[in-house]
Design an enzyme around this catalytic site. Sequence first.
Site, short mmCIF file in Angstrom:
data_model
loop_
_atom_site.label_atom_id
_atom_site.label_comp_id
_atom_site.label_asym_id
_atom_site.label_seq_id
_atom_site.Cartn_x
_atom_site.Cartn_y
_atom_site.Cartn_z
CG PHE A 377 -2.04 -1.06 1.03
CD1 PHE A 377 -3.26 -0.74 0.45
CD2 PHE A 377 -1.83 -2.37 1.44
CE1 PHE A 377 -4.24 -1.69 0.28
CE2 PHE A 377 -2.81 -3.33 1.27
CZ PHE A 377 -4.01 -3.00 0.69
CD GLU A 378 1.24 6.34 2.43
OE1 GLU A 378 0.85 7.29 1.74
OE2 GLU A 378 0.96 6.21 3.64
CD GLN A 379 7.65 -0.89 0.17
OE1 GLN A 379 8.71 -0.94 0.80
NE2 GLN A 379 7.19 -1.91 -0.53
#
Length: 547
Positions: A377-379
């Site tokens: 998702f969001e790294q």
Amino acid sequence: MNATIRNPILPGFNPDPSICRVGEDYYIATSTFEWYPGVQIHHSRDLVNWRLVRRPLERASQLDMRGNPDSCGVWAPCLSYCDGLFWLVYTDVKRLDGNFKDAHNYIVTAEAVEATWSDPVYVNSSGFDPSLFHDDDGRKWFLNMKWNHRSESFGGSPKSPAFDGILLQEWDERTRKLVGPAKNIFAGSPLGLVEGPHLFRRDGWYYLTVAEGGTGYDHAVGMARSRTIDGPYEMHPNVHLITSKDHPEAALQRAGHGQYVETPDGQAYHTHLCGRPLPPQRRCTLGRETALQKCVWREDGWLYLENGGPVPEVTVPAPGAAGTVAERVLFETDFDEQSLPPEFQWLRTPIPERIFSLTARPGHLRLFGRESIGSWFEQALVARRQEHHSFRAEAVVDFAPDTYQQVAGLTHYYNRHKFHALGVTRHETLGRTLTVLSCPGDFPNGRLTYPVGSGIAVPDGPIQLAMEVRDNDLQFFWRGADQAQWLTIGPVLDAGVISDEGGRGEHGSFTGAFAGIFAFDISGCAMPADFDRFRYQALSVRNAGSL
């Protein structure tokens, strides 16, 4: 004396090459999968030297891959030029495992490759690998492979009936919709796994090239032709135009999935993807790369490789006079510019300001620690492709973590199951430490190993990190800001697992290896990490360890 094309022309992760010529200019679009921005477009004037000029899918309205699994996202774009516009067709794949793919196909356009591209027009979701053919009569035709979820194939089983032929349907530019019936025009050869269709017209024939055999060592470019666009299509006398499947000794393996192009004076070439496996386990640590082969038309009206057989060659004649070939062996940045160097990409998100900033601390790239390394998702992970079998990467990080849940550093990364990372963190008793996090191909669980245990204590201030990859081996290094000598940390790790074949194995993943920097903060505090240098250099026996 003619110049020589040396393959691969686009080294490192650059698969599924779609080639387009406009006047004297050539463009190649390649797949980017979960890496953002989407689609790489390289430009050349001589078919020898290529330069990255655009990644057109750069905003949320065009592409949002948050949540896309590894090896999903942008598959097999098709680039074409007609009516004063560049046309780009691409798939956003939302699922890899199981019987479904959930593959959505779109079209975007632009007046110039370097310009801002349009918002996408949705086309269909019946399968992946779409292409758009502009016929001589002004009609436009959309092609894609058809996916059959009812088969017993999932996870890339070979010779799968899930690959249910090539669909053809007319595209109405006025209504921006598909019109008329969708017809299955080509079932492929007995090799199976037919995908990657491209059409072109020559001497009254419609020629169809396809990818077959899967994207592993049985890969091939198949060819067929018909007098009418919707078939029936007859196979090439040799069935496959390009393949290394029966030649394990060939330097370029996994050859398949490409497109035909002609020079202004009528010389014939064909792109294809390829891999260069390392012994002893035949793992392609550079992923699927782009190559280009010289072809000839014979009296029977069929296209053949100039060398006479199907096996691609490392060196082929270029169409023009001999010139200088620029070999890219060094990349370095101090992050002093207002934008990321074009070599860098990040993962999935169309909101890069959530994960990095070049203005928060001038002269530095600030990464905001987000989700764990390997998150879908969001790294916060910014990286460039590995383009050489042996290389050294260095970075300088200034990071003051409060907890072991905050880590920032340098990584050799493929996906959540295949990476090695050297990072600064904090330990309850050791204080500020350096640790190594490694996931050497543990599919599907993605469990980590810690080759240096709790880590080693390091002083405050900036820390210099480095890694050397020499074929299948990786060694991490570090030194403090005032230290002259690089120190090794941890054992030699398996760099070969950071490859298409590593871990899950052939067909399980098909992107490529990256060298980059990362930060995560699973406490949710978005702890920033500042990087003020990144360096990548190809290694030879002479310069290894000397940077």
